[in-house]
Design an enzyme around this catalytic site. Structure first.
Site, mmCIF file in Angstrom:
data_model
loop_
_atom_site.group_PDB
_atom_site.id
_atom_site.type_symbol
_atom_site.label_atom_id
_atom_site.label_comp_id
_atom_site.label_asym_id
_atom_site.label_seq_id
_atom_site.Cartn_x
_atom_site.Cartn_y
_atom_site.Cartn_z
ATOM 1 N N ASP A 19 0.851 -1.181 0.000
ATOM 2 C CA ASP A 19 0.000 0.000 0.000
ATOM 3 C C ASP A 19 0.895 1.242 0.000
ATOM 4 O OD1 ASP A 19 -2.986 0.978 0.433
ATOM 5 O OD2 ASP A 19 -1.813 2.020 1.961
ATOM 6 N N HIS A 56 -7.124 -6.327 -1.263
ATOM 7 C CA HIS A 56 -6.049 -5.351 -1.073
ATOM 8 C C HIS A 56 -5.068 -5.728 0.027
ATOM 9 C CE1 HIS A 56 -4.004 -1.544 -1.175
ATOM 10 N NE2 HIS A 56 -4.282 -1.316 0.103
#
Length: 319
Positions: free
Chosen positions: A99, A294
């Protein structure tokens, strides 16, 4: 078994989780996460013969959180990782990021190839520096409700996210109740960042109530401002990285993402994933984990660990 301590690096205090002996590997987490997000990777990488260090990044968790927004540029965050390597008494390291930690890892390799000998990025592709400031380009294309834009005004997102931290973490980490994850990136008028979803329902299999409680308690103490300040430097980062326009990362590299990650399934993200070699001429592997979202290193730790350990070992042999 990892240990924790606080290390002074680049002029600030960083809380770190640490395990193992051998070549240094630094793990950089994203938003809204913590060094705890690497709990499945730290013992496995350490057991494979590496010294693993995962900091709470600047502004997160138990690490220092400078008050100035301008203290959260890519130069500051990469500087923290460089400082960490030096404080640990090492001259070189391999760096992994997920991320927001992925741009830190990519830029660390780009800025300091003398220090960072190999780089792995999870979920976020390497830097493709576009033709203009990212927030300006969003506005010019008629987009005014992307979550990056919502995060810009100090205090607005903080107030929403901190109103009920347990609910916030349950929604953001546990899933936002949407069949289309990409829709969660756009903020509906008057509904805020969390307006798309409720916090009801069971957690995903990879996130326990104890895990959620740890994230919740830590964010209750720290608040969200430090992490949000990373977003408030998106345009500034574009300006600062002008000298690296069209630069490549020549060290051995690895990219991992989930097939259901909205960061890589959107039009821009998918294009960047298909063009990784433009920036990464020494890309050793592109792993798309089928069915993962994610939070890939938490969702599918076995596959991620296998890929990371193989890559780190191969990179050490190449040195």
């Amino acid at each position: 078994m990892s240990t924790t301590r606080t290390i002074s690096a680049n002029g600030i205090d960083l809380f770190v989780r640490e395990a193992g002996r051998g070549p240094l590997v630094v793990l950089c987490h994203g938003w809204p996460e913590l060094s705890y997000s690497w709990r499945h990777q730290i013992p496995v990488i350490a057991a494979a013969g590496f010294h693993v260090v995962a900091p709470d990044m600047r502004g997160f968790g138990a690490s220092a959180a400078p008050t100035d927004i301008s203290a959260y540029t890519i130069f500051d965050t990469v500087g923290d990782v460089v400082g960490l390597v030096q404080t640990l008494g090492e001259k070189q390291a391999m760096v992994v990021g997920h991320d927001w930690g992925a741009p830190v890892a990519w830029h660390a390799a780009l800025f300091r190839p003398d220090i960072f000998t190999a780089v792995a990025g999870l979920s976020v592709p390497p830097p493709f520096r576009g033709r203009g400031r990212p927030l300006d380009l969003l506005r010019q294309s008629g987009i005014t409700n992307f979550y990056w834009q919502y995060f810009q005004t100090p205090g607005v997102a903080e107030a929403e996210l901190e109103r009920d931290v347990a609910r916030t973490m349950r929604i953001v980490l546990g899933g936002r109740g949407l069949s289309d994850p990409t829709a969660a990136m756009f903020v509906q008028e008057g509904k805020g960042f969390l307006g798309h979803a409720g916090a009801e329902g069971p957690l995903p299999h990879w996130l326990s109530e104890a895990d959620l409680a740890y994230f919740t308690e830590t964010y209750r103490k720290s608040g969200f401002r430090g992490g949000l300040n990373w977003y408030r430097n998106i345009d500034r980062n574009w300006e600062l990285t002008a000298p690296w326009q069209d630069a490549q990362i020549h060290q051995p590299s690895l990219f991992i993402a989930g097939s259901n990650d909205a960061v890589v399934t959107g039009l821009i993200g998918a294009k960047r994933v298909n063009e990784l070699e433009r920036v990464l001429p020494n890309l050793r592997r592109k792993l798309i984990v089928e069915g993962a979202g994610h939070w890939v290193q938490q969702e599918r730790p076995d596959e991620v660990n296998e890929a990371l350990v193989a890559f780190l070992r191969e990179s050490m042999r190449a040195r």
